[in-house]
Design a protein around this motif. Structure first.
Motif, PDB file in Angstrom:
ATOM      1  N   ARG A  88       0.745  -1.315  -0.149  1.00  0.00           N
ATOM      2  CA  ARG A  88       0.027   0.006   0.072  1.00  0.00           C
ATOM      3  C   ARG A  88       0.753   1.047  -0.081  1.00  0.00           C
ATOM      4  N   SER A  90       1.305   5.585  -1.162  1.00  0.00           N
ATOM      5  CA  SER A  90       0.800   6.788  -1.320  1.00  0.00           C
ATOM      6  C   SER A  90       1.211   7.340  -2.776  1.00  0.00           C
ATOM      7  N   VAL A  91       0.419   8.189  -3.332  1.00  0.00           N
ATOM      8  CA  VAL A  91       0.802   8.814  -4.603  1.00  0.00           C
ATOM      9  C   VAL A  91       2.397   9.209  -4.541  1.00  0.00           C
ATOM     10  N   LEU A  94       4.666   6.370  -4.373  1.00  0.00           N
ATOM     11  CA  LEU A  94       4.816   5.768  -5.810  1.00  0.00           C
ATOM     12  C   LEU A  94       5.677   6.425  -6.601  1.00  0.00           C
ATOM     13  N   TYR A 131      -3.525   7.181  -0.410  1.00  0.00           N
ATOM     14  CA  TYR A 131      -3.337   5.780  -1.005  1.00  0.00           C
ATOM     15  C   TYR A 131      -3.869   5.621  -2.425  1.00  0.00           C
ATOM     16  N   LEU A 132      -3.116   4.726  -3.102  1.00  0.00           N
ATOM     17  CA  LEU A 132      -3.591   4.561  -4.441  1.00  0.00           C
ATOM     18  C   LEU A 132      -4.935   3.824  -4.246  1.00  0.00           C
ATOM     19  N   ASP A 133      -5.236   2.910  -3.294  1.00  0.00           N
ATOM     20  CA  ASP A 133      -6.383   2.237  -3.128  1.00  0.00           C
ATOM     21  C   ASP A 133      -7.567   3.138  -3.108  1.00  0.00           C
ATOM     22  N   LEU A 135      -8.036   6.028  -4.538  1.00  0.00           N
ATOM     23  CA  LEU A 135      -7.973   6.805  -5.828  1.00  0.00           C
ATOM     24  C   LEU A 135      -9.029   6.122  -6.884  1.00  0.00           C
ATOM     25  N   GLN A 139      -7.104   8.455 -11.445  1.00  0.00           N
ATOM     26  CA  GLN A 139      -5.957   9.212 -10.647  1.00  0.00           C
ATOM     27  C   GLN A 139      -4.889   8.257 -10.373  1.00  0.00           C
ATOM     28  N   ARG A 140      -5.376   6.978 -10.361  1.00  0.00           N
ATOM     29  CA  ARG A 140      -4.096   5.853 -10.266  1.00  0.00           C
ATOM     30  C   ARG A 140      -3.191   5.905 -11.711  1.00  0.00           C
ATOM     31  N   ALA A 143      -1.025   8.492 -11.620  1.00  0.00           N
ATOM     32  CA  ALA A 143       0.106   8.423 -10.696  1.00  0.00           C
ATOM     33  C   ALA A 143       1.258   7.610 -11.132  1.00  0.00           C
ATOM     34  N   PHE A 144       0.783   6.557 -11.917  1.00  0.00           N
ATOM     35  CA  PHE A 144       1.851   5.698 -12.427  1.00  0.00           C
ATOM     36  C   PHE A 144       2.513   6.217 -13.507  1.00  0.00           C
TER      37      PHE A 144
END
Length: 250
Positions: A88, A90-91, A94, A131-133, A135, A139-140, A143-144
């Protein structure tokens, strides 16, 4: 320059990439084609996410199959379609992963500058601590992409980066890719399903079918009604609107 020489990749009896030879120069290159054409497999092979059964791929003369992973990661960043993490994050955490090829701490002034720049470019300031989960899919995805940009490479490979993005962020991302090409001199290779996005933003287009490259060249040369009708086995019309071409499926 990315040079692909006689590359073959099998999935069992299927030739997912079938004796492909291709030279990708600077600018923004879009890879298009119907489902199962081999687009994502070819991109993954360039980024050494998968091995090949024959042929050679070089990036500025560096054999991607023989080079050290860190050397590749300093030169080339790749983002695949399916991004899943077992931990898990955060943006901001990551995005900081993009700095690992440059030392791994993410804490040097250069690291921080690249992380902050990527977060700003992808419009992620408001969610940087989430956190990514927590979003949305879009948004995810951004972030990637930010993580890949923070890697600060000369080459950026993106597999269907517009998945889950609304029109505003899709256009913003493609404009950002054009800016990275124009300002940083990056070479960007993008797998796309939306032909009109390729027509609007790409410099060159690679059209694939059944694991082979059937067309490669400038947008005006590849995205013609005849080529697209044959490629997708669906009647296509191409209209000109100023300096843009619009593909209409009939």
């Amino acid at each position: 320059m990315i040079l692909i020489d006689s590359v073959l990749k099998r999935h069992g009896a299927l030739r997912a990439v079938d004796d492909v030879s291709l030279q990708i120069n600077g600018g923004l290159t879009a890879i298009i084609g119907p489902n199962g054409a081999g687009k994502s497999t070819l991109l993954a092979a360039i980024g050494r996410l998968i091995g090949t059964d024959a042929g050679v791929i070089t990036v500025d003369g560096m054999d991607v199959a023989a080079a050290r992973s860190r050397d590749i990661a300093r030169r080339l960043a790749i983002l695949r379609q399916d991004n899943h993490l077992a931990i898990r994050l955060s943006v901001e955490d990551l995005v900081a992963y993009g700095r690992f090829p440059h030392g791994g701490s993410g804490r040097t002034p250069e690291d921080r500058a690249q992380i902050e720049n990527a977060i700003t470019l992808l419009d992620l300031e408001a969610v940087r601590g989430r956190y990514l989960d927590e979003l949305s899919g879009g948004q995810r995805q951004r972030a990637f992409v930010a993580m890949a940009i923070a890697q600060d490479t000369d080459y950026l490979l993106l597999d269907e980066p517009l998945n889950n993005l609304d029109p505003r962020h899709s256009v913003a991302l493609m404009k950002l890719m054009q800016t990275l090409v124009a300002v940083r001199g990056m070479t960007v290779v993008v797998v796309l399903h939306d032909i009109n996005v390729a027509a609007q933003f790409a410099d060159d287009v690679v059209a694939m079918r059944d694991g082979r490259v059937v067309h490669h060249g400038a947008v005006a040369d590849v995205l013609t009604a005849r080529n697209l009708t044959d490629l997708y086995e669906t009647p296509a019309r191409v209209d000109e609107h100023g300096d843009r071409r619009v593909v209409i499926w009939e």
